[in-house]
Design an enzyme around this catalytic site. Structure first.
Site, PDB file in Angstrom:
ATOM      1  N   GLU A  60      38.121  42.055  41.459  1.00 43.81           N
ATOM      2  CA  GLU A  60      39.530  41.843  41.827  1.00 43.81           C
ATOM      3  C   GLU A  60      39.693  41.851  43.345  1.00 43.81           C
ATOM      4  O   GLU A  60      40.443  41.058  43.912  1.00 43.81           O
ATOM      5  CB  GLU A  60      40.414  42.928  41.208  1.00 43.81           C
ATOM      6  N   CYS A  98      41.679  48.902  42.319  1.00 49.59           N
ATOM      7  CA  CYS A  98      42.054  47.482  42.224  1.00 49.59           C
ATOM      8  C   CYS A  98      43.516  47.327  41.821  1.00 49.59           C
ATOM      9  O   CYS A  98      44.182  46.386  42.259  1.00 49.59           O
ATOM     10  CB  CYS A  98      41.136  46.758  41.248  1.00 49.59           C
TER      11      CYS A  98
HETATM   12  N1  THU Z   1      34.255  46.643  38.340  1.00 51.14           N
HETATM   13  C1  THU Z   1      35.021  45.605  38.795  1.00 51.14           C
HETATM   14  O1  THU Z   1      34.513  44.638  39.378  1.00 51.14           O
HETATM   15  N2  THU Z   1      36.361  45.675  38.601  1.00 51.14           N
HETATM   16  C2  THU Z   1      36.993  46.714  37.974  1.00 51.14           C
HETATM   17  O2  THU Z   1      38.211  46.782  38.006  1.00 51.14           O
HETATM   18  C3  THU Z   1      36.213  47.705  37.243  1.00 51.14           C
HETATM   19  C4  THU Z   1      34.788  47.810  37.662  1.00 51.14           C
HETATM   20  C5  THU Z   1      32.806  46.602  38.588  1.00 51.14           C
HETATM   21  C6  THU Z   1      32.337  47.590  39.622  1.00 51.14           C
HETATM   22  C7  THU Z   1      30.901  47.759  39.240  1.00 51.14           C
HETATM   23  O3  THU Z   1      30.133  46.747  39.868  1.00 51.14           O
HETATM   24  C8  THU Z   1      30.889  47.535  37.741  1.00 51.14           C
HETATM   25  O4  THU Z   1      32.093  46.900  37.422  1.00 51.14           O
HETATM   26  C9  THU Z   1      30.764  48.813  36.931  1.00 51.14           C
HETATM   27  O5  THU Z   1      31.691  49.745  37.313  1.00 51.14           O
END
Ligand code: THU
Length: 139
Positions: A60, A98
């Site tokens: 995000e 996020c």
């Molecule tokens: N992650 C995201 O990209 N967005 C979120 O809102 C939740 C988590 C990613 C971060 C990390 O690379 C992986 O998901 C596991 O937490």
């Protein structure tokens, strides 16, 4: 001008397309996000992890950065797809950080759309994901 269903499908397609480019060798959890801006443009981002774990970034955040870099200043809608492996999507709610990043450019009625592998969609207003939020209007 696409109707609402077509617009949502395009947003999810963009999020799913970018998700396959995520760099997630540590969590093995791949996330793609797409934001729709005030000009009808879609901006995308994926998570980018790092060997120094705390330096990893969320999908995000990347999508929002791409929007801002392109001149977009309002988020009209967000779509997130994520899961442990390609084709194995769960409804992936944005993390707390996020939610706050989305809040900077969105209102409490802005929809955040989540989708799982079988295509079940949950659409939630940002105000439900981040109640009583602190935003630009407070400063
Ligand atoms: N992650 C995201 O990209 N967005 C979120 O809102 C939740 C988590 C990613 C971060 C990390 O690379 C992986 O998901 C596991 O937490």
């Amino acid at each position: 001008m696409p109707n609402e269903t077509e617009a949502l499908a395009a947003l999810f397609e963009a999020a799913a397309d970018v998700r396959v480019r995520a760099h997630a060798p540590y969590s093995n959890f791949f996330v793609g996000a797409a934001v729709l801006d005030e000009e009808g443009r879609i901006h995308v981002g994926c998570n980018v992890e790092n060997a120094a774990y705390p330096e990893g970034t969320c999908a995000e955040a990347a999508a929002i950065a791409a929007m801002v870099a392109s001149g977009g200043r309002r988020i009209l809608a967000v779509a997130v797809v994520g899961g442990p492996a390609e084709g194995d999507e769960i409804q992936c709610p944005p993390c707390g950080g996020c939610r706050q990043k989305i809040r900077e450019f969105a209102g409490e009625m802005t929809s955040v759309h989540l989708r799982d592998a079988v295509g079940t969609v949950s659409s939630l207003p940002l105000g439900e994901l981040l109640p009583l939020s602190f935003g630009p209007g407070h400063l």
